[in-house]
Write a protein that holds these residues in place. Structure first.
Motif, PDB file in Angstrom:
ATOM      1  N   UNK A  14      68.003  27.993  26.900  1.00  0.00           N
ATOM      2  CA  UNK A  14      67.256  27.757  28.142  1.00  0.00           C
ATOM      3  C   UNK A  14      65.868  28.363  28.010  1.00  0.00           C
ATOM      4  N   UNK A  15      64.909  27.554  27.672  1.00  0.00           N
ATOM      5  CA  UNK A  15      63.544  28.039  27.483  1.00  0.00           C
ATOM      6  C   UNK A  15      62.603  26.857  27.538  1.00  0.00           C
ATOM      7  N   UNK A  20      59.999  26.739  19.400  1.00  0.00           N
ATOM      8  CA  UNK A  20      59.229  27.948  19.149  1.00  0.00           C
ATOM      9  C   UNK A  20      60.087  29.196  19.236  1.00  0.00           C
ATOM     10  N   UNK A  21      61.029  29.205  20.189  1.00  0.00           N
ATOM     11  CA  UNK A  21      61.951  30.331  20.317  1.00  0.00           C
ATOM     12  C   UNK A  21      62.821  30.483  19.074  1.00  0.00           C
ATOM     13  N   UNK A  22      63.234  29.364  18.500  1.00  0.00           N
ATOM     14  CA  UNK A  22      64.043  29.407  17.279  1.00  0.00           C
ATOM     15  C   UNK A  22      63.229  29.978  16.121  1.00  0.00           C
ATOM     16  N   UNK A 120      55.375  24.503  17.746  1.00  0.00           N
ATOM     17  CA  UNK A 120      54.559  24.334  18.954  1.00  0.00           C
ATOM     18  C   UNK A 120      54.346  22.851  19.270  1.00  0.00           C
ATOM     19  N   UNK A 121      54.146  22.049  18.224  1.00  0.00           N
ATOM     20  CA  UNK A 121      53.947  20.611  18.442  1.00  0.00           C
ATOM     21  C   UNK A 121      55.206  19.976  19.027  1.00  0.00           C
TER      22      UNK A 121
END
Length: 206
Positions: A14-15, A20-22, A120-121
């Motif tokens: 949940x983000x 990017x979190x990965x 990011x993309x």
């Protein structure tokens, strides 16, 4: 990691920036002098199948794919993870001979750093759309194709770019499954076609 059968959830994190979190978590897991695949995969927990699937896909797209046999191990990880998604296991199990593989920490951090732009993309452009492409039988079809991509990687170890293109295919499909984005499922189909063409061109068939 334990096992039990149960339906897979559609979204394992949940983000607002799931990819990017990965990448962030992978970089955190790669802080030591040596880093193992276990360190990276287990940082997501044993029930987060889609993020776990994205780990080897991201790694094989990175410059780390140039390490001998690295693509083979990532391909086998992809096959094990997507296979268990296909049969709707609740908890992920991976064999020790894969999880124990380790490599240079600084090299891993450098390679992962180059994935930040890609992450990011993906986060900027992936969103829920064309959900029919990621629902019901289509969802299982994408998982099955990821399984086949993973199984193919060991056989393509010596074919330039082929494993990385297959890794990109799995990454597109995993992103599609994560955010229910049918467009990324379609992009994955295009990269899959490219992955098939590359070894044929190298072999002089076309």
């Amino acid at each position: 990691m334990s096992s039990a059968a149960a339906p897979e959830t559609s979204r394992d994190t949940a983000t607002d920036r799931p990819v990017g979190e990965i990448v962030d978590r992978l970089q955190e897991a790669a802080q030591g002098a040596r880093v193992s695949l276990r360190d990276m995969v287990e940082s997501f927990g044993e029930s987060s199948f889609i993020p776990a699937l994205m780990v080897p896909a991201l790694l094989v797209v990175s410059p780390l794919s140039g390490i001998p046999l690295f693509s083979t191990f990532c391909g086998l990880l992809i096959a094990f993870i997507s296979g268990q998604m296909l049969i709707s296991r609740r908890h992920l199990w991976l064999p020790d001979f894969l999880m124990a593989r380790n490599f240079d920490g600084p090299k891993a951090r450098k390679g992962l750093g180059k994935l930040r732009g890609l992450g990011n993309w993906l986060d900027r452009n992936a969103r829920s759309r064309l959900r029919l492409m990621t629902a019901g039988p289509m969802r299982k079809l994408l998982q099955a194709v990821c399984l086949l991509c993973g199984l193919a990687m060991p056989f393509l170890e010596l074919v330039p770019f082929s494993s990385s293109i297959l890794g990109l295919t799995v990454l597109c499909f995993a992103t599609a499954l994560l955010v229910r984005d049918g467009l990324f499922a379609s992009i994955g189909c295009v990269t899959l076609a490219a992955a098939v063409l590359v070894p044929l061109m190298v072999a002089g068939v076309i």
